[in-house]
Scaffold this active site. Structure first.
Site, PDB file in Angstrom:
ATOM      1  N   LEU B  61       5.020  -8.304 106.534  1.00  0.00           N
ATOM      2  CA  LEU B  61       6.157  -7.754 105.782  1.00  0.00           C
ATOM      3  C   LEU B  61       6.782  -8.809 104.877  1.00  0.00           C
ATOM      4  O   LEU B  61       7.658  -8.506 104.068  1.00  0.00           O
ATOM      5  CB  LEU B  61       7.187  -7.157 106.742  1.00  0.00           C
ATOM      6  CG  LEU B  61       6.650  -6.016 107.620  1.00  0.00           C
ATOM      7  CD1 LEU B  61       7.755  -5.454 108.511  1.00  0.00           C
ATOM      8  CD2 LEU B  61       6.031  -4.901 106.790  1.00  0.00           C
ATOM      9  N   ARG B  62       6.284 -10.061 105.026  1.00  0.00           N
ATOM     10  CA  ARG B  62       6.602 -11.143 104.063  1.00  0.00           C
ATOM     11  C   ARG B  62       8.035 -11.643 104.065  1.00  0.00           C
ATOM     12  O   ARG B  62       8.370 -12.536 103.288  1.00  0.00           O
ATOM     13  CB  ARG B  62       6.238 -10.738 102.626  1.00  0.00           C
ATOM     14  CG  ARG B  62       4.784 -10.407 102.423  1.00  0.00           C
ATOM     15  CD  ARG B  62       3.901 -11.608 102.669  1.00  0.00           C
ATOM     16  NE  ARG B  62       2.513 -11.348 102.307  1.00  0.00           N
ATOM     17  CZ  ARG B  62       1.473 -11.746 103.031  1.00  0.00           C
ATOM     18  NH1 ARG B  62       1.677 -12.439 104.151  1.00  0.00           N
ATOM     19  NH2 ARG B  62       0.255 -11.506 102.638  1.00  0.00           N
ATOM     20  N   HIS B 178      -6.017 -14.692 115.973  1.00  0.00           N
ATOM     21  CA  HIS B 178      -6.742 -14.625 114.689  1.00  0.00           C
ATOM     22  C   HIS B 178      -7.929 -15.559 114.892  1.00  0.00           C
ATOM     23  O   HIS B 178      -7.757 -16.772 114.923  1.00  0.00           O
ATOM     24  CB  HIS B 178      -5.805 -15.102 113.581  1.00  0.00           C
ATOM     25  CG  HIS B 178      -6.476 -15.408 112.267  1.00  0.00           C
ATOM     26  ND1 HIS B 178      -6.109 -14.809 111.093  1.00  0.00           N
ATOM     27  CD2 HIS B 178      -7.466 -16.282 111.936  1.00  0.00           C
ATOM     28  CE1 HIS B 178      -6.856 -15.284 110.098  1.00  0.00           C
ATOM     29  NE2 HIS B 178      -7.686 -16.179 110.584  1.00  0.00           N
ATOM     30  N   HIS B 231      -8.087  -8.223 114.092  1.00  0.00           N
ATOM     31  CA  HIS B 231      -9.024  -7.952 112.987  1.00  0.00           C
ATOM     32  C   HIS B 231     -10.477  -8.434 113.194  1.00  0.00           C
ATOM     33  O   HIS B 231     -10.997  -9.235 112.436  1.00  0.00           O
ATOM     34  CB  HIS B 231      -8.493  -8.458 111.645  1.00  0.00           C
ATOM     35  CG  HIS B 231      -7.879  -9.829 111.624  1.00  0.00           C
ATOM     36  ND1 HIS B 231      -8.443 -10.923 112.219  1.00  0.00           N
ATOM     37  CD2 HIS B 231      -6.727 -10.262 111.061  1.00  0.00           C
ATOM     38  CE1 HIS B 231      -7.681 -11.972 112.009  1.00  0.00           C
ATOM     39  NE2 HIS B 231      -6.631 -11.605 111.323  1.00  0.00           N
ATOM     40  N   ASN B 277      -8.933 -12.172 104.647  1.00  0.00           N
ATOM     41  CA  ASN B 277      -9.347 -13.019 105.761  1.00  0.00           C
ATOM     42  C   ASN B 277      -9.046 -12.322 107.082  1.00  0.00           C
ATOM     43  O   ASN B 277      -7.899 -11.989 107.323  1.00  0.00           O
ATOM     44  CB  ASN B 277      -8.594 -14.365 105.700  1.00  0.00           C
ATOM     45  CG  ASN B 277      -9.270 -15.404 106.543  1.00  0.00           C
ATOM     46  OD1 ASN B 277     -10.442 -15.280 106.873  1.00  0.00           O
ATOM     47  ND2 ASN B 277      -8.541 -16.436 106.913  1.00  0.00           N
ATOM     48  N   ASP B 304      -3.546  -4.856 108.825  1.00  0.00           N
ATOM     49  CA  ASP B 304      -3.476  -6.188 108.212  1.00  0.00           C
ATOM     50  C   ASP B 304      -2.940  -6.070 106.782  1.00  0.00           C
ATOM     51  O   ASP B 304      -3.371  -6.771 105.866  1.00  0.00           O
ATOM     52  CB  ASP B 304      -4.832  -6.904 108.232  1.00  0.00           C
ATOM     53  CG  ASP B 304      -4.683  -8.421 108.040  1.00  0.00           C
ATOM     54  OD1 ASP B 304      -3.540  -8.904 107.873  1.00  0.00           O
ATOM     55  OD2 ASP B 304      -5.724  -9.116 108.050  1.00  0.00           O
ATOM     56  N   HIS B 308       0.510  -9.112  98.110  1.00  0.00           N
ATOM     57  CA  HIS B 308       0.570 -10.299  97.253  1.00  0.00           C
ATOM     58  C   HIS B 308       0.948  -9.848  95.851  1.00  0.00           C
ATOM     59  O   HIS B 308       0.531  -8.773  95.413  1.00  0.00           O
ATOM     60  CB  HIS B 308      -0.778 -11.029  97.199  1.00  0.00           C
ATOM     61  CG  HIS B 308      -1.106 -11.744  98.461  1.00  0.00           C
ATOM     62  ND1 HIS B 308      -0.426 -12.855  98.882  1.00  0.00           N
ATOM     63  CD2 HIS B 308      -2.033 -11.486  99.418  1.00  0.00           C
ATOM     64  CE1 HIS B 308      -0.920 -13.266 100.028  1.00  0.00           C
ATOM     65  NE2 HIS B 308      -1.896 -12.447 100.395  1.00  0.00           N
ATOM     66  N   GLY B 323      -5.890 -11.177 101.230  1.00  0.00           N
ATOM     67  CA  GLY B 323      -5.083 -10.081 101.761  1.00  0.00           C
ATOM     68  C   GLY B 323      -5.082  -8.872 100.861  1.00  0.00           C
ATOM     69  O   GLY B 323      -5.223  -8.993  99.640  1.00  0.00           O
TER      70      GLY B 323
END
Lengths: 315, 427
Positions: B61-62, B178, B231, B277, B304, B308, B323
């Site tokens: 959610l940045r 990850h 992932h 990734n 995921d 951006h 992403g």
């Protein structure tokens, strides 16, 4: 030729042949007392170099000047890129100044494809990362044709760091398109992780390959490869894959030695081998200018659908 | 009872499938489930599936730090439009979510969001892989999933201690990994293989993921702690998890929508839209991920969702950040791409991830009287075309532009509040 030159593979055998034939005339121009023609007068060619390059840039610049094009330099220091504008913004900035062709050198594979997506001008790939260097492959084909008549049926060994080499990728495409057989030779750590779909043979034994080839094409061995553990030492590399005097004796009588430069004398090529008559490395450089003249001419000259940005002078 | 009735749909949850209306009380709980319910307003669900809201184990959610790409609010709105009623926010923000104060900030931002926002917590301080975070103080605020997502915990000894330490917390938590061994992946910008070799883009081998999956399976055995694999993208990873489960180990796994939809051949365009990734993999891996989702080796579909800005994605491929967006397309991609019945797709997107995230008391159903009305209503037959500019996300890095998908979220209810009606966000 289409609108851009991105991959030498896009040209096909006919397209490569067209460039090589036109190169003959520009070789002749280059030999004149005043080696200049007005073919691209009024056209502007911009260099967009995101990676240091002296040789390729000079060669392109000489080619453009001999065609009477105006040249514009947009070199981006490698360190300042990331904090600056996006690649797209840079391309649009250059376009706004009015250019007919953008010659791109970028340390990232694929960047010229992105530039072509955003630019109306013709885009020439002057080397993108490990990926391609189409004009190098064209000048290599021309040099082989000059010395051996044609690539057809010839066997080329490309020796060294193929994995990180844009020259190798373009040469494989161009040589095989022109009917040559290609064997890539090097330690497994310096070959691409997968060769699926590559029309090449592979060897790790240079000595056994040399007697069979018409051309041995040496790639530049970079010292960084040692630091990253891909080879134990330059000394061991030279012992296994360097073209020493002794190894030259295994070559056929007319076999050529080629190298894209800059050479590491004493590493991939012994100092005295580089100066043998069969070594055509200086011819490659010389032909590079004429080949790039041909490419620029085909993209921008007669038959091009580009709109002139300046006043066309009388030739 | 006033509230409203979701009428004419088919209810699907972990207990089964049946025709039924769902009456939602004013207090946001389910008042009744059954045919022919009356009372209050009516929300049309004819031809639709009424299911527990979806739960995303993996959303970026940045916020804090990269608000130009996404905020908790915009990301949550995208989630609600995608049918999600809960998302777990990943900790690779700036600063990283590695202590109570940042958790609190994210939860505060989430309080007014149209989706239930849960925070993950980092395993190591600053996600730097060196020192354990204060997991207890974060768990006290409700954090149930810990991960250094964006990076794997490289040090096996540290990961062991993290698992052991977490096993002593007063509430059950899950450590999620990850999986990426940096020594093998370093410098790689796509899957290493046929395409990377041809395109001249430095690759990272599948083994960099698989090696860490294998490592953490044995660490799960060593510590007795549950490990959740984020992932998963390769066939061997899926096989390793399947085998670990067969042996009775407490492991779970998620796979993303893009890893069962797209392959590394997309990178031939050199468009950084396809940089992600773990990287997109070849056909065989895509098939293995699908098989893992089908046979239960993989427990959940995660998005995921990784927004951006346009500028960031308009760099050269190896300079652009990895992403892609995913919240608004996840369910439709699963329904369109996977050859699975809708019941199984919903299990993978709702109640199974809810259980992994420790959210089963409020999310993931069942659709039953007294439960919170966290629901999504899906028309499984509607087709629509993905249009990135129509997204609620602040970003546009959607790799599915122009694709026609089948299955669309019509309504989403968050604790009884209609946050999406007829495909439109209500706030």
């Amino acid at each position: 030729m289409s609108h851009d030159l991105l991959s030498v593979g896009d040209l096909g055998a006919d397209g490569i042949d067209e460039v090589l034939q036109l190169t003959d005339s520009f070789v002749e121009v280059s030999e004149r007392a005043i080696p200049k023609v007005p073919a691209l007068r009024g056209k502007t060619v911009a260099w967009l170099f995101y990676e240091d390059s002296t040789r390729t840039r000079l060669s392109f610049e000489t080619a453009a000047r001999r065609l009477s094009a105006d040249v514009m330099n947009f070199s981006v220091a490698s360190s300042s890129v990331k904090k600056g504008e996006s690649l797209r913004d840079t391309v649009q900035t250059i376009e706004a100044m009015g250019v007919d062709a953008i010659v791109v050198r970028h340390r990232s594979a694929g960047a010229p494809w992105q530039v072509a997506k955003w630019a109306d001008a013709s885009v020439v790939n002057a080397g993108d990362g490990w990926h391609e260097h189409p004009t190098q492959a064209l000048l290599d084909c021309y040099t082989i044709r000059q010395h051996l008549g044609s690539c057809e049926g010839r066997h080329v060994a490309i020796v060294g760091d193929v994995k990180h080499s844009r020259v190798a990728r373009s040469d494989v495409l161009a040589f095989t398109a022109m009917g040559a057989e290609v064997t890539i030779v090097g330690p497994p750590t310096l070959l691409p992780p997968s060769l699926e779909g590559w029309p090449v043979a592979v060897s790790h034994d240079l000595d056994s390959v040399l007697p069979k080839v018409d051309i041995v094409y040496l790639l530049r061995m970079q010292r960084e490869r040692m630091a990253s553990g891909l080879i134990p030492s330059l000394r061991e590399y030279t012992a296994r894959y360097g073209l020493t005097r002794r190894r030259v004796d295994r070559l056929g009588e007319d076999a050529l030695v080629m190298h894209p430069g800059p050479m590491n004398r004493g590493v991939e090529i012994a100092a005295d081998v580089a100066d043998l008559p069969r070594s055509v490395i200086v011819d490659q450089v010389r032909n590079g200018v004429a080949v790039r003249m041909a490419v620029l001419y085909l993209l921008l000259g007669a038959g091009s659908d580009k709109v002139l940005t300046g006043v066309e002078g009388a030739s | 009872m006033s509230g409203f009735v979701i009428r004419g749909g088919t209810v699907v949850d972990a207990t089964g499938t049946r025709r039924g209306d769902v009456a939602v009380d004013d207090d946001g709980t389910i008042a009744a489930v059954g045919e022919g319910l009356e009372g209050g307003d009516v929300v049309d669900a004819s031809g639709c599936v009424v299911a527990p809201g979806l739960v995303d184990l993996h959303a970026h959610l940045r916020e804090p730090g990269r608000e130009e790409a996404e905020t908790v609010e915009t990301g949550s709105r995208a989630a609600a439009l995608g049918g999600f009623t809960a998302v777990v926010a990943m900790p690779n923000t700036s600063p990283a979510i590695d202590c109570a104060s940042v958790v609190r900030e994210v939860l505060d931002l989430g309080r007014s969001a149209p989706c239930d926002v849960h925070s993950s917590g980092a395993i190591t301080v600053g996600r730097a892989g060196e020192q354990l975070t204060p997991m207890a103080e974060m768990a006290e605020l409700g954090v149930r999933l810990f991960t250094d997502d964006g990076d794997g915990v490289q040090d096996a000894g540290l990961m062991r201690r993290a698992l052991e330490y977490a096993s002593g917390l007063p509430v059950p938590v899950t450590l999620a990994q990850h999986c990426e061994v940096a020594a093998l992946a370093a410098g790689g910008h796509m899957h290493e293989g046929e395409w990377s070799s041809r395109l001249g883009i430095p690759g990272q081998p599948a083994e960099s993921e698989e090696l860490m999956v294998a490592r953490d399976i044995v660490l799960s055995r060593l510590t007795g702690m549950r490990v959740h694999f984020q992932h998963l993208s390769t066939g061997v990873s899926v096989d390793l998890v399947r085998e670990a489960k067969r042996r009775g180990l407490a492991v779970t796994a998620e796979a993303t929508t893009h890893h069962f939809t797209l392959t590394d051949a997309e990178v031939a365009s050199y468009d950084p839209l396809y940089k992600v990734n773990p990287p997109l993999r070849p056909d065989a891996d895509v098939a293995a991920v699908r098989a893992g989702l089908a046979d239960g080796a993989v427990d959940a579909i995660a998005t995921d969702h990784a927004p951006h800005t346009q500028e960031a994605k308009e760099q050269a491929f190896d300079e652009a950040p990895p992403g892609m967006l995913g919240l608004e397309t996840a369910l439709a991609l699963a329904l369109t791409e996977l050859d699975l019945p809708i019941e199984q797709v919903l299990a993978l997107l709702s109640w199974q991830p809810a259980a992994i995230a420790g959210l089963s008391d409020q999310h993931g159903g069942p659709v039953a009287v007294g439960r919170p009305a966290n629901l999504c209503v899906v028309d499984p037959t509607e087709t629509w075309t993905v249009e990135p500019t129509a997204s609620a996300s602040r970003s546009r890095n959607n790799p599915y532009a122009g694709r026609t998908l089948t299955g669309r979220v019509r309504h989403t209810f968050l604790f009884g509040e209609p946050v999406v009606l007829e495909g439109d966000a209500q706030r």
